[in-house]
Design a protein around this motif. Structure first.
Motif, PDB file in Angstrom:
ATOM      1  N   ARG A 200     -29.684  -2.655  25.567  1.00  0.00           N
ATOM      2  CA  ARG A 200     -29.307  -4.025  26.154  1.00  0.00           C
ATOM      3  C   ARG A 200     -30.161  -5.112  25.665  1.00  0.00           C
ATOM      4  O   ARG A 200     -29.948  -6.186  24.915  1.00  0.00           O
ATOM      5  CB  ARG A 200     -29.068  -4.037  27.420  1.00  0.00           C
ATOM      6  N   SER A 201     -31.669  -5.184  25.440  1.00  0.00           N
ATOM      7  CA  SER A 201     -32.510  -6.157  25.124  1.00  0.00           C
ATOM      8  C   SER A 201     -32.372  -6.164  23.705  1.00  0.00           C
ATOM      9  O   SER A 201     -32.548  -7.400  23.109  1.00  0.00           O
ATOM     10  CB  SER A 201     -34.010  -5.469  25.624  1.00  0.00           C
ATOM     11  N   ILE A 202     -32.301  -5.165  22.871  1.00  0.00           N
ATOM     12  CA  ILE A 202     -32.275  -5.391  21.569  1.00  0.00           C
ATOM     13  C   ILE A 202     -30.645  -5.951  21.021  1.00  0.00           C
ATOM     14  O   ILE A 202     -30.999  -6.887  20.172  1.00  0.00           O
ATOM     15  CB  ILE A 202     -32.201  -3.953  20.802  1.00  0.00           C
TER      16      ILE A 202
ATOM     17  N   PHE B 133     -34.415   4.480  30.211  1.00  0.00           N
ATOM     18  CA  PHE B 133     -35.309   3.431  29.465  1.00  0.00           C
ATOM     19  C   PHE B 133     -34.441   3.143  28.304  1.00  0.00           C
ATOM     20  O   PHE B 133     -34.303   1.866  27.813  1.00  0.00           O
ATOM     21  CB  PHE B 133     -36.459   3.894  29.252  1.00  0.00           C
ATOM     22  N   VAL B 134     -33.804   4.101  27.533  1.00  0.00           N
ATOM     23  CA  VAL B 134     -32.964   3.967  26.276  1.00  0.00           C
ATOM     24  C   VAL B 134     -31.797   2.850  26.666  1.00  0.00           C
ATOM     25  O   VAL B 134     -31.725   2.040  25.904  1.00  0.00           O
ATOM     26  CB  VAL B 134     -32.519   5.370  25.823  1.00  0.00           C
TER      27      VAL B 134
ATOM     28  N   ALA C  56     -18.643  -5.110  19.129  1.00  0.00           N
ATOM     29  CA  ALA C  56     -19.169  -4.210  20.291  1.00  0.00           C
ATOM     30  C   ALA C  56     -20.764  -4.149  19.983  1.00  0.00           C
ATOM     31  O   ALA C  56     -21.398  -3.813  19.422  1.00  0.00           O
ATOM     32  CB  ALA C  56     -18.900  -2.835  20.166  1.00  0.00           C
ATOM     33  N   THR C  57     -21.521  -4.708  21.335  1.00  0.00           N
ATOM     34  CA  THR C  57     -23.064  -4.699  21.117  1.00  0.00           C
ATOM     35  C   THR C  57     -23.652  -4.840  22.519  1.00  0.00           C
ATOM     36  O   THR C  57     -22.814  -5.395  23.595  1.00  0.00           O
ATOM     37  CB  THR C  57     -23.490  -5.781  20.343  1.00  0.00           C
ATOM     38  N   GLY C  58     -24.733  -4.210  22.772  1.00  0.00           N
ATOM     39  CA  GLY C  58     -25.117  -4.160  24.188  1.00  0.00           C
ATOM     40  C   GLY C  58     -24.469  -3.325  24.999  1.00  0.00           C
ATOM     41  O   GLY C  58     -24.979  -3.353  26.519  1.00  0.00           O
ATOM     42  N   GLN C  59     -23.912  -2.333  24.657  1.00  0.00           N
ATOM     43  CA  GLN C  59     -22.560  -1.548  25.598  1.00  0.00           C
ATOM     44  C   GLN C  59     -23.218   0.040  25.515  1.00  0.00           C
ATOM     45  O   GLN C  59     -23.959   0.276  24.585  1.00  0.00           O
ATOM     46  CB  GLN C  59     -21.468  -1.379  25.161  1.00  0.00           C
TER      47      GLN C  59
ATOM     48  N   PRO D 253     -27.172 -12.441  16.250  1.00  0.00           N
ATOM     49  CA  PRO D 253     -26.263 -11.775  15.567  1.00  0.00           C
ATOM     50  C   PRO D 253     -26.695 -10.898  14.347  1.00  0.00           C
ATOM     51  O   PRO D 253     -25.649 -10.544  13.573  1.00  0.00           O
ATOM     52  CB  PRO D 253     -25.200 -12.817  15.404  1.00  0.00           C
ATOM     53  N   ASP D 254     -27.819 -10.805  14.211  1.00  0.00           N
ATOM     54  CA  ASP D 254     -28.218 -10.039  12.757  1.00  0.00           C
ATOM     55  C   ASP D 254     -27.846  -8.498  12.977  1.00  0.00           C
ATOM     56  O   ASP D 254     -27.535  -8.043  11.761  1.00  0.00           O
ATOM     57  CB  ASP D 254     -29.604 -10.230  12.512  1.00  0.00           C
ATOM     58  N   LEU D 255     -28.018  -8.037  14.067  1.00  0.00           N
ATOM     59  CA  LEU D 255     -27.526  -6.831  14.060  1.00  0.00           C
ATOM     60  C   LEU D 255     -27.140  -6.365  15.515  1.00  0.00           C
ATOM     61  O   LEU D 255     -26.985  -7.093  16.498  1.00  0.00           O
ATOM     62  CB  LEU D 255     -28.495  -5.730  13.873  1.00  0.00           C
ATOM     63  N   ARG D 256     -26.269  -5.279  15.403  1.00  0.00           N
ATOM     64  CA  ARG D 256     -25.585  -4.857  16.935  1.00  0.00           C
ATOM     65  C   ARG D 256     -26.486  -3.424  17.395  1.00  0.00           C
ATOM     66  O   ARG D 256     -26.805  -2.678  16.496  1.00  0.00           O
ATOM     67  CB  ARG D 256     -24.235  -4.415  16.751  1.00  0.00           C
TER      68      ARG D 256
END
Length: 244
Positions: free
Chosen positions: A150-152, A144-145, A222-225, A158-161
């Motif tokens: 990924r969803s966040i 779930f985490v 780096a985001t959603g990884q 682009p406001d946050l990663r």
């Protein structure tokens, strides 16, 4: 001082991975606030809130009290060593409440007030990718985490990663509890160690080092990884190294 001038909230900072992240962030110049179910531990090095992250109202109140953040680390977690058929409703409420709903609660409460360019670091697990025996709820909660991470990243860039660290077997109390399930805990530990190309288990400081980078401006792309940190264990085949 890669985090100088940044404000960070680290859940579950009393011990283990959480405490290592607290100490590492302070050393990198961040203002750090942490929390846990009980009172502030003696000698704790930063501000503390007594908080059950599974309680949405309590999390919202702490979010209001803390105010804007640059970094949110969702580390608080619990473990129950049971299969699905052995699991009770109380086990579900406990594990999913902290590991899944707790991460959701904190993200929902803190994202609206996070400063532009902020970073969320969720502590997932390789158990959310490959199932550890007799850990049904823990495995599911970490999956779930990973999905929420990924969803966040998709919904709030682009406001946050938002990224997740997926530790393997780290020398904490949870690791000892997992080995205690084995018929021969010493043999299980030796076998597990042999499956790590680095020939050691992880340390909380290993996770903290990656958490520093993910929270810093150096990780701006780096985001959603999901960052696996397991000493190479899941890179290997199931054959025990050295058997051939």
């Amino acid at each position: 001082m890669r985090l100088l001038g940044k404000r960070a909230f680290v859940t579950g900072g009393r011990q283990g991975i959480g405490r290592a992240i607290v100490d590492a962030y302070l050393a990198e110049g961040a203002e750090v606030i942490s929390c846990g179910r009980g009172p502030m531990p003696g000698g704790f090095p930063c501000a503390w809130h007594s908080l059950d992250v599974s309680d949405p109202a309590a999390v919202a109140a702490v979010g209001e009290a803390i105010g804007p953040l640059d970094i949110l680390v969702n580390n608080a977690g619990v473990q129950v060593e049971k299969t699905v058929t052995e699991t009770s409703d109380a086990d579900w409420d406990h594990v999913m409440g902290v590991n899944a709903r707790g991460v959701f609660n904190c993200c929902r409460a803190f994202i609206p007030a996070m400063r532009a360019g902020g970073a969320i670091v969720n502590i997932g697990s390789i158990s959310g990718q490959v199932a550890d025996p007799s850990m049904a709820l823990y495995n599911a909660s970490k999956a779930f985490v990973h999905g929420l991470t990924r969803s966040i990243a998709v919904d709030h860039g682009p406001d946050l990663r938002c990224n997740a660290i997926c530790p393997g077997w780290i020398e904490t109390g949870m690791l000892g509890a997992a080995f205690d399930l084995a018929r021969d805990p010493d043999a299980a530990r030796a076998d597990a160690l042999a499956r790590h190309p680095v020939r050691r288990f992880g340390r909380p400081a290993d996770v903290a080092s990656l958490a520093i980078w993910l929270a810093s401006d150096e990780a701006g792309f780096a985001t959603g990884q999901l960052f696996t940190l397991d000493g190479g264990m899941t890179a290997a085949s199931p054959l025990t190294p050295g058997a051939f």
